[in-house]
Design a protein around this motif. Structure first.
Motif, PDB file in Angstrom:
ATOM      1  N   LEU A  18       9.080  -1.946  -2.095  1.00 61.26           N
ATOM      2  CA  LEU A  18       8.786  -0.849  -1.188  1.00 61.26           C
ATOM      3  C   LEU A  18       7.329  -0.928  -0.770  1.00 61.26           C
ATOM      4  CD1 LEU A  18      10.618   2.144  -2.876  1.00 61.26           C
ATOM      5  CD2 LEU A  18      11.342   0.818  -0.904  1.00 61.26           C
ATOM      6  N   VAL A  19       7.084  -0.696   0.501  1.00 65.53           N
ATOM      7  CA  VAL A  19       5.728  -0.708   1.036  1.00 65.53           C
ATOM      8  C   VAL A  19       5.464   0.670   1.621  1.00 65.53           C
ATOM      9  CG1 VAL A  19       4.173  -1.769   2.707  1.00 65.53           C
ATOM     10  CG2 VAL A  19       5.902  -3.151   1.576  1.00 65.53           C
ATOM     11  N   TYR A  20       4.355   1.258   1.224  1.00 67.32           N
ATOM     12  CA  TYR A  20       3.994   2.589   1.693  1.00 67.32           C
ATOM     13  C   TYR A  20       2.912   2.464   2.756  1.00 67.32           C
ATOM     14  CZ  TYR A  20       6.503   3.980  -2.452  1.00 67.32           C
ATOM     15  OH  TYR A  20       7.473   4.125  -3.394  1.00 67.32           O
ATOM     16  N   GLY A  21       3.085   3.208   3.855  1.00 64.59           N
ATOM     17  CA  GLY A  21       2.087   3.210   4.915  1.00 64.59           C
ATOM     18  C   GLY A  21       0.913   4.096   4.543  1.00 64.59           C
ATOM     19  N   MET A  22      -0.110   4.032   5.352  1.00 65.78           N
ATOM     20  CA  MET A  22      -1.279   4.873   5.120  1.00 65.78           C
ATOM     21  C   MET A  22      -0.905   6.328   5.391  1.00 65.78           C
ATOM     22  SD  MET A  22      -3.584   2.899   4.067  1.00 65.78           S
ATOM     23  CE  MET A  22      -4.900   4.070   4.057  1.00 65.78           C
ATOM     24  N   PRO A  23      -1.335   7.252   4.541  1.00 64.77           N
ATOM     25  CA  PRO A  23      -1.036   8.665   4.764  1.00 64.77           C
ATOM     26  C   PRO A  23      -1.671   9.156   6.067  1.00 64.77           C
ATOM     27  CG  PRO A  23      -1.865   8.306   2.541  1.00 64.77           C
ATOM     28  CD  PRO A  23      -2.050   7.030   3.284  1.00 64.77           C
ATOM     29  N   GLN A  24      -0.871   9.867   6.853  1.00 64.54           N
ATOM     30  CA  GLN A  24      -1.338  10.422   8.127  1.00 64.54           C
ATOM     31  C   GLN A  24      -1.258  11.944   8.046  1.00 64.54           C
ATOM     32  OE1 GLN A  24      -2.410   8.438  10.708  1.00 64.54           O
ATOM     33  NE2 GLN A  24      -2.061   6.684   9.358  1.00 64.54           N
ATOM     34  N   GLU A  25      -2.345  12.595   8.403  1.00 67.83           N
ATOM     35  CA  GLU A  25      -2.359  14.056   8.379  1.00 67.83           C
ATOM     36  C   GLU A  25      -2.079  14.589   9.774  1.00 67.83           C
ATOM     37  OE1 GLU A  25      -5.059  17.764   6.760  1.00 67.83           O
ATOM     38  OE2 GLU A  25      -5.619  15.704   6.296  1.00 67.83           O
ATOM     39  N   THR A  26      -1.163  15.561   9.853  1.00 70.44           N
ATOM     40  CA  THR A  26      -0.801  16.154  11.135  1.00 70.44           C
ATOM     41  C   THR A  26      -1.663  17.394  11.398  1.00 70.44           C
ATOM     42  OG1 THR A  26       0.924  17.521  10.146  1.00 70.44           O
ATOM     43  CG2 THR A  26       1.571  15.332  10.921  1.00 70.44           C
ATOM     44  N   ALA A  27      -1.489  17.985  12.576  1.00 72.05           N
ATOM     45  CA  ALA A  27      -2.281  19.148  12.974  1.00 72.05           C
ATOM     46  C   ALA A  27      -2.000  20.372  12.100  1.00 72.05           C
ATOM     47  CB  ALA A  27      -2.009  19.486  14.434  1.00 72.05           C
ATOM     48  N   ASP A  28      -0.765  20.497  11.574  1.00 68.51           N
ATOM     49  CA  ASP A  28      -0.440  21.658  10.742  1.00 68.51           C
ATOM     50  C   ASP A  28      -0.800  21.459   9.272  1.00 68.51           C
ATOM     51  OD1 ASP A  28       1.499  19.875   9.984  1.00 68.51           O
ATOM     52  OD2 ASP A  28       3.181  21.256  10.242  1.00 68.51           O
ATOM     53  N   GLY A  29      -1.444  20.348   8.928  1.00 67.67           N
ATOM     54  CA  GLY A  29      -1.894  20.117   7.559  1.00 67.67           C
ATOM     55  C   GLY A  29      -0.923  19.326   6.708  1.00 67.67           C
ATOM     56  N   SER A  30       0.176  18.911   7.267  1.00 68.58           N
ATOM     57  CA  SER A  30       1.136  18.093   6.523  1.00 68.58           C
ATOM     58  C   SER A  30       0.621  16.661   6.429  1.00 68.58           C
ATOM     59  CB  SER A  30       2.492  18.067   7.230  1.00 68.58           C
ATOM     60  OG  SER A  30       3.030  19.354   7.326  1.00 68.58           O
ATOM     61  N   VAL A  31       1.012  15.982   5.353  1.00 70.32           N
ATOM     62  CA  VAL A  31       0.671  14.571   5.179  1.00 70.32           C
ATOM     63  C   VAL A  31       1.973  13.785   5.219  1.00 70.32           C
ATOM     64  CG1 VAL A  31      -0.348  12.848   3.647  1.00 70.32           C
ATOM     65  CG2 VAL A  31      -1.360  15.122   3.813  1.00 70.32           C
ATOM     66  N   ILE A  32       2.028  12.749   6.061  1.00 70.47           N
ATOM     67  CA  ILE A  32       3.229  11.940   6.231  1.00 70.47           C
ATOM     68  C   ILE A  32       2.931  10.536   5.726  1.00 70.47           C
ATOM     69  CG2 ILE A  32       4.848  10.965   7.892  1.00 70.47           C
ATOM     70  CD1 ILE A  32       4.305  13.430   9.631  1.00 70.47           C
ATOM     71  N   VAL A  33       3.830  10.024   4.848  1.00 72.97           N
ATOM     72  CA  VAL A  33       3.699   8.668   4.321  1.00 72.97           C
ATOM     73  C   VAL A  33       4.994   7.938   4.630  1.00 72.97           C
ATOM     74  CG1 VAL A  33       3.332   7.245   2.269  1.00 72.97           C
ATOM     75  CG2 VAL A  33       2.214   9.477   2.457  1.00 72.97           C
ATOM     76  N   THR A  34       4.908   6.861   5.412  1.00 70.63           N
ATOM     77  CA  THR A  34       6.098   6.078   5.739  1.00 70.63           C
ATOM     78  C   THR A  34       6.398   5.105   4.604  1.00 70.63           C
ATOM     79  OG1 THR A  34       4.767   4.442   6.892  1.00 70.63           O
ATOM     80  CG2 THR A  34       5.674   6.227   8.217  1.00 70.63           C
ATOM     81  N   VAL A  35       7.701   4.794   4.439  1.00 68.83           N
ATOM     82  CA  VAL A  35       8.140   3.870   3.396  1.00 68.83           C
ATOM     83  C   VAL A  35       9.043   2.832   4.038  1.00 68.83           C
ATOM     84  CG1 VAL A  35       9.303   3.659   1.170  1.00 68.83           C
ATOM     85  CG2 VAL A  35       8.081   5.757   1.724  1.00 68.83           C
ATOM     86  N   ALA A  36       8.804   1.559   3.710  1.00 66.56           N
ATOM     87  CA  ALA A  36       9.619   0.458   4.226  1.00 66.56           C
ATOM     88  C   ALA A  36       9.959  -0.483   3.069  1.00 66.56           C
ATOM     89  CB  ALA A  36       8.871  -0.294   5.317  1.00 66.56           C
ATOM     90  N   ARG A  37      11.018  -1.269   3.252  1.00 64.84           N
ATOM     91  CA  ARG A  37      11.415  -2.273   2.265  1.00 64.84           C
ATOM     92  C   ARG A  37      11.227  -3.642   2.892  1.00 64.84           C
ATOM     93  NH1 ARG A  37      13.885  -2.034  -2.306  1.00 64.84           N
ATOM     94  NH2 ARG A  37      14.629   0.070  -1.997  1.00 64.84           N
ATOM     95  N   THR A  38      10.574  -4.537   2.161  1.00 72.83           N
ATOM     96  CA  THR A  38      10.339  -5.876   2.676  1.00 72.83           C
ATOM     97  C   THR A  38      11.500  -6.786   2.313  1.00 72.83           C
ATOM     98  OG1 THR A  38       9.163  -6.567   0.697  1.00 72.83           O
ATOM     99  CG2 THR A  38       7.840  -5.649   2.492  1.00 72.83           C
ATOM    100  N   GLY A  39      11.645  -7.845   3.053  1.00 67.01           N
ATOM    101  CA  GLY A  39      12.698  -8.818   2.783  1.00 67.01           C
ATOM    102  C   GLY A  39      12.801  -9.784   3.936  1.00 67.01           C
ATOM    103  N   GLY A  40      13.905 -10.498   3.975  1.00 62.93           N
ATOM    104  CA  GLY A  40      14.119 -11.472   5.031  1.00 62.93           C
ATOM    105  C   GLY A  40      14.229 -12.862   4.451  1.00 62.93           C
ATOM    106  N   ILE A  41      15.090 -13.668   5.054  1.00 67.64           N
ATOM    107  CA  ILE A  41      15.306 -15.020   4.566  1.00 67.64           C
ATOM    108  C   ILE A  41      14.416 -16.003   5.325  1.00 67.64           C
ATOM    109  CG2 ILE A  41      17.004 -16.866   4.347  1.00 67.64           C
ATOM    110  CD1 ILE A  41      19.129 -14.658   4.062  1.00 67.64           C
TER     111      ILE A  41
END
Length: 100
Positions: A18-41
């Motif tokens: 799992l790879v976590y993106g950089m935390p992004q703060e929104t205008a209402d004070g929420s923090v959003i962290v994206t999550v992705a899974r790496t792979g591929g042949i």
């Protein structure tokens, strides 16, 4: 301890990690962290898994849904079903034998 350390962030070179993106703060004070899974042949690919939303000290998880993949899966099943039904009819037609 940072938010990424608390989530157990991993290196992007790990297959299936799992790879976590950089935390992004929104205008209402929420923090959003994206999550992705790496792979591929043949080439490295990161597929979205979902996002963590931290608001007022409460963390919620929202999973990412790939609607295109679900639609393609349904169309493939329909095509396979129609092909099998056609093969069954060609091999033994549902109408009675007319030859004596």
């Amino acid at each position: 301890m940072s938010l990424l350390e608390q989530l157990g962030a991993t290196r992007s070179g790990d297959t299936g990690a799992l790879v976590y993106g950089m935390p992004q703060e929104t205008a209402d004070g929420s923090v959003i962290v994206t999550v992705a899974r790496t792979g591929g042949i043949l080439r490295p690919v990161a597929r979205p898994v979902g996002v963590f939303v931290v608001k007022d000290g409460q963390a919620t998880w929202t999973a990412a849904v790939d609607a295109t993949r679900i639609a393609m899966f349904g169309q493939t099943i329909g095509l396979v079903s129609a092909t099998l039904a056609l093969l069954a009819i060609v091999r033994r037609p549902p109408w009675p034998d007319l030859s004596r």
